[in-house]
Design a protein around this motif. Structure first.
Motif, mmCIF file in Angstrom:
data_model
loop_
_atom_site.group_PDB
_atom_site.id
_atom_site.type_symbol
_atom_site.label_atom_id
_atom_site.label_comp_id
_atom_site.label_asym_id
_atom_site.label_seq_id
_atom_site.Cartn_x
_atom_site.Cartn_y
_atom_site.Cartn_z
ATOM 1 N N SER A 78 -1.379 3.385 5.422
ATOM 2 C CA SER A 78 -0.358 2.382 5.092
ATOM 3 C C SER A 78 0.769 2.385 6.122
ATOM 4 N N TRP A 129 0.827 -1.196 0.000
ATOM 5 C CA TRP A 129 0.000 0.000 0.000
ATOM 6 C C TRP A 129 0.873 1.262 0.000
ATOM 7 N N TYR A 130 1.970 1.234 0.780
ATOM 8 C CA TYR A 130 2.872 2.386 0.858
ATOM 9 C C TYR A 130 3.524 2.672 -0.497
#
Length: 124
Positions: free
Chosen positions: A69, A59-60
């Motif tokens: 995230s 997600w990051y």
């Protein structure tokens, strides 16, 4: 005139405490094994605790500005550390009563001398 033996007492306390803790550590067995997270009836094996970290990292890299995230990655690291700590089993080996009392006396005497030195009144 009274002599002050605070430094001698301090080092004697450190030596006694160190010897007691060393003997104590020689009698302790530390084991590690698999751990299962249990929340009610839900059980998650310890290998699955890396999943939140992986999701947070993915997600990051998709959205670097996302706060969620970073929270998920942080929780993943916390879960991994907690799993490692909770999988450790510590037990005390069978020992003679003399050795047990000796260990406790060394630790207590060392702590007593250290506390007496560290919390001594300085109003003399």
């Amino acid at each position: 005139m009274k002599r002050d033996n605070s430094l001698l007492r301090f080092f004697l306390g450190v030596i006694l405490l160190g010897a007691g803790l060393f003997l104590f550590s020689q009698r302790v067995i530390v084991r590690s094994g698999w751990y299962v997270w249990r929340v009610g009836t839900f059980a998650m094996p310890s290998g699955l605790v890396v999943v939140p970290l992986i999701i947070g990292v993915i997600w990051y890299f998709c959205n670097p500005k996302s706060v969620i995230s970073k929270i998920i990655m942080s929780l993943g690291v916390v879960f991994i550390v907690l799993t490692v700590i909770m999988s450790i089993s510590i037990s005390f080996m069978a020992t003679s009563l003399f050795d047990y009392i000796l260990i406790l006396l060394l630790i207590a005497a060392g702590c007593g001398l250290l506390l007496r030195t560290l919390f001594k009144r300085r109003d003399e």
